[in-house]
Design a protein around this motif. Structure first.
Motif, mmCIF file in Angstrom:
data_model
loop_
_atom_site.group_PDB
_atom_site.id
_atom_site.type_symbol
_atom_site.label_atom_id
_atom_site.label_comp_id
_atom_site.label_asym_id
_atom_site.label_seq_id
_atom_site.Cartn_x
_atom_site.Cartn_y
_atom_site.Cartn_z
ATOM 1 N N GLN A 23 0.854 -1.173 0.000
ATOM 2 C CA GLN A 23 0.000 0.000 0.000
ATOM 3 C C GLN A 23 0.898 1.233 0.000
ATOM 4 O OE1 GLN A 23 -3.417 -0.409 0.365
ATOM 5 N NE2 GLN A 23 -4.048 1.698 0.465
ATOM 6 N N GLY A 24 0.806 2.069 -1.028
ATOM 7 C CA GLY A 24 1.635 3.266 -1.115
ATOM 8 C C GLY A 24 3.096 2.957 -1.392
ATOM 9 N N GLY A 25 3.392 1.725 -1.744
ATOM 10 C CA GLY A 25 4.778 1.320 -1.956
ATOM 11 C C GLY A 25 5.233 1.558 -3.378
ATOM 12 N N HIS A 26 6.365 1.023 -3.681
ATOM 13 C CA HIS A 26 6.953 1.170 -5.003
ATOM 14 C C HIS A 26 6.731 -0.108 -5.804
ATOM 15 C CE1 HIS A 26 8.832 4.738 -3.436
ATOM 16 N NE2 HIS A 26 9.269 4.032 -2.406
ATOM 17 N N ALA A 27 7.013 -0.026 -7.072
ATOM 18 C CA ALA A 27 6.930 -1.211 -7.929
ATOM 19 C C ALA A 27 7.937 -2.246 -7.446
ATOM 20 C CB ALA A 27 7.216 -0.832 -9.371
ATOM 21 N N PRO A 28 7.655 -3.530 -7.620
ATOM 22 C CA PRO A 28 8.595 -4.553 -7.169
ATOM 23 C C PRO A 28 9.966 -4.379 -7.825
ATOM 24 C CG PRO A 28 6.590 -5.549 -8.086
ATOM 25 C CD PRO A 28 6.494 -4.081 -8.283
ATOM 26 N N VAL A 29 11.002 -4.635 -7.041
ATOM 27 C CA VAL A 29 12.369 -4.533 -7.540
ATOM 28 C C VAL A 29 12.702 -5.797 -8.317
ATOM 29 C CG1 VAL A 29 14.788 -4.412 -6.832
ATOM 30 C CG2 VAL A 29 13.070 -3.107 -5.598
ATOM 31 N N GLU A 30 13.319 -5.615 -9.475
ATOM 32 C CA GLU A 30 13.725 -6.775 -10.263
ATOM 33 C C GLU A 30 14.921 -7.428 -9.580
ATOM 34 O OE1 GLU A 30 15.110 -7.954 -14.765
ATOM 35 O OE2 GLU A 30 14.425 -5.936 -14.350
ATOM 36 N N ASN A 31 14.839 -8.715 -9.366
ATOM 37 C CA ASN A 31 15.928 -9.450 -8.730
ATOM 38 C C ASN A 31 16.887 -9.995 -9.764
ATOM 39 O OD1 ASN A 31 15.057 -9.253 -5.990
ATOM 40 N ND2 ASN A 31 13.450 -10.727 -6.463
ATOM 41 N N ARG A 32 18.080 -10.284 -9.285
ATOM 42 C CA ARG A 32 19.053 -10.941 -10.156
ATOM 43 C C ARG A 32 18.631 -12.388 -10.366
ATOM 44 N NH1 ARG A 32 22.271 -7.491 -7.206
ATOM 45 N NH2 ARG A 32 23.628 -6.235 -8.507
ATOM 46 N N MET A 33 18.969 -12.904 -11.532
ATOM 47 C CA MET A 33 18.701 -14.305 -11.831
ATOM 48 C C MET A 33 19.696 -15.167 -11.063
ATOM 49 S SD MET A 33 18.817 -13.838 -15.982
ATOM 50 C CE MET A 33 18.978 -15.562 -16.208
ATOM 51 N N ALA A 65 27.442 -2.151 -12.704
ATOM 52 C CA ALA A 65 27.547 -1.865 -11.278
ATOM 53 C C ALA A 65 28.838 -1.097 -11.036
ATOM 54 C CB ALA A 65 27.545 -3.166 -10.475
ATOM 55 N N THR A 66 29.031 -0.689 -9.812
ATOM 56 C CA THR A 66 30.309 -0.125 -9.403
ATOM 57 C C THR A 66 30.811 -0.936 -8.234
ATOM 58 O OG1 THR A 66 29.250 1.475 -7.952
ATOM 59 C CG2 THR A 66 29.790 2.227 -10.171
ATOM 60 N N GLY A 67 32.120 -1.038 -8.131
ATOM 61 C CA GLY A 67 32.698 -1.807 -7.042
ATOM 62 C C GLY A 67 34.146 -2.115 -7.336
ATOM 63 N N ASN A 68 34.649 -3.118 -6.653
ATOM 64 C CA ASN A 68 36.044 -3.499 -6.799
ATOM 65 C C ASN A 68 36.171 -5.004 -6.947
ATOM 66 O OD1 ASN A 68 37.344 -0.872 -6.388
ATOM 67 N ND2 ASN A 68 36.405 -0.997 -4.370
ATOM 68 N N ILE A 69 36.882 -5.411 -7.960
ATOM 69 C CA ILE A 69 37.255 -6.811 -8.127
ATOM 70 C C ILE A 69 38.770 -6.859 -8.016
ATOM 71 C CG2 ILE A 69 37.335 -8.797 -9.675
ATOM 72 C CD1 ILE A 69 34.717 -7.819 -10.922
ATOM 73 N N VAL A 70 39.245 -7.566 -7.003
ATOM 74 C CA VAL A 70 40.685 -7.677 -6.758
ATOM 75 C C VAL A 70 41.035 -9.151 -6.661
ATOM 76 C CG1 VAL A 70 42.572 -7.093 -5.190
ATOM 77 C CG2 VAL A 70 40.696 -5.473 -5.530
ATOM 78 N N ASP A 71 42.031 -9.581 -7.415
ATOM 79 C CA ASP A 71 42.447 -10.989 -7.437
ATOM 80 C C ASP A 71 41.276 -11.930 -7.708
ATOM 81 O OD1 ASP A 71 45.110 -10.312 -6.937
ATOM 82 O OD2 ASP A 71 44.777 -10.308 -4.766
ATOM 83 N N GLY A 72 40.395 -11.507 -8.601
ATOM 84 C CA GLY A 72 39.266 -12.352 -9.002
ATOM 85 C C GLY A 72 38.121 -12.402 -8.009
ATOM 86 N N ASP A 73 38.130 -11.548 -6.977
ATOM 87 C CA ASP A 73 37.084 -11.565 -5.946
ATOM 88 C C ASP A 73 36.340 -10.230 -5.942
ATOM 89 O OD1 ASP A 73 35.534 -12.290 -3.736
ATOM 90 O OD2 ASP A 73 37.050 -11.558 -2.327
ATOM 91 N N TRP A 74 35.042 -10.286 -6.189
ATOM 92 C CA TRP A 74 34.200 -9.089 -6.124
ATOM 93 C C TRP A 74 33.711 -8.991 -4.689
ATOM 94 C CZ3 TRP A 74 29.447 -8.135 -9.824
ATOM 95 C CH2 TRP A 74 28.956 -6.838 -9.646
ATOM 96 N N ALA A 75 34.550 -8.445 -3.826
ATOM 97 C CA ALA A 75 34.315 -8.458 -2.385
ATOM 98 C C ALA A 75 33.149 -7.581 -1.948
ATOM 99 C CB ALA A 75 35.577 -8.034 -1.646
ATOM 100 N N ALA A 85 19.422 -3.971 -6.043
ATOM 101 C CA ALA A 85 18.708 -3.960 -7.325
ATOM 102 C C ALA A 85 19.722 -3.857 -8.471
ATOM 103 C CB ALA A 85 17.742 -2.795 -7.383
ATOM 104 N N PRO A 86 19.664 -4.765 -9.427
ATOM 105 C CA PRO A 86 20.619 -4.696 -10.538
ATOM 106 C C PRO A 86 20.259 -3.596 -11.528
ATOM 107 C CG PRO A 86 19.093 -6.495 -10.880
ATOM 108 C CD PRO A 86 18.771 -5.906 -9.520
ATOM 109 N N ASP A 87 21.262 -3.029 -12.178
ATOM 110 C CA ASP A 87 21.072 -2.054 -13.249
ATOM 111 C C ASP A 87 21.219 -2.825 -14.559
ATOM 112 O OD1 ASP A 87 21.011 0.102 -14.981
ATOM 113 O OD2 ASP A 87 22.970 0.888 -14.390
ATOM 114 N N ILE A 88 20.117 -3.371 -15.041
ATOM 115 C CA ILE A 88 20.137 -4.218 -16.244
ATOM 116 C C ILE A 88 20.303 -3.325 -17.472
ATOM 117 C CG2 ILE A 88 18.887 -5.947 -17.594
ATOM 118 C CD1 ILE A 88 19.597 -6.833 -14.724
#
Length: 184
Positions: free
Chosen positions: A119-129, A162-172, A179-182
């Protein structure tokens, strides 16, 4: 923070092929991450498991159950009092208890259905597969199109930015419940 482009695949072989193709395209192998992503709600982010301490659709449950129990108890006490010549002094007590139970159960029928917006909320957020995710980080904005093209050519089912850091193969700093930016 770097820009990250990530694509979803279903098979480990596809992930391996995507890693090789990204390296062949000039991306650094230590800035490429590949991992399995669980279904939404199954990321074990809280001490009791799951993604949230309280279900987003259940925030008014306590008040609804209390309201139903109170109303049901009042009706049950009245019904028990009316039958007290037959049931004795236990009639109003038993009537109140049964009424409270039935009233609390009735309150569940007023709760929202799965997929219904708040009620009064937002549209459902699309989830990652769920499935395998291959992500590549880079700092040069000109590489975004190249990363998207490689993942698209290899059959990524969903590509996100997305934004972030991947170091030595790890997206920490990856947050599976965000919510993903598809973009494709």
């Amino acid at each position: 923070m770097s820009t990250i482009i990530a694509g979803h695949f279903q098979l480990q072989d596809e992930v391996d092929q995507a890693r090789r193709a990204l390296v062949d395209a000039g991306f650094s192998s230590d800035r490429i991450s590949g991992f399995y992503l669980s279904q939404p709600g199954q990321h074990d982010l809280t001490p009791i498991g799951g993604d949230h301490i309280e279900s987003p659709g259940a925030k008014e449950t306590g008040a609804g159950v209390a309201q139903g129990a109170t109303g049901g108890a009042a009706i049950g006490v009245a019904a028990g009092a009316a039958t007290s010549p037959i049931t004795g002094p236990l009639g109003p007590i038993v009537g109140g208890l049964v009424g409270a139970h039935v009233g609390s159960l009735f309150s569940f029928s007023k709760m929202k259905e799965a997929g219904e917006s708040e009620q009064g909320g937002h549209a459902p957020v699309e989830n990652r597969m769920a499935g395998m995710l291959v992500a590549v980080a880079f700092d040069d904005a000109g590489q975004e199109g190249q990363a998207v093209e490689v993942l698209r050519r290899l059959g990524a089912q969903q590509i996100e930015r997305a934004t972030g850091n991947i170091v030595d193969g790890d997206w920490a700093d990856f947050d599976p419940s965000s919510a993903p930016d598809i973009i494709h």
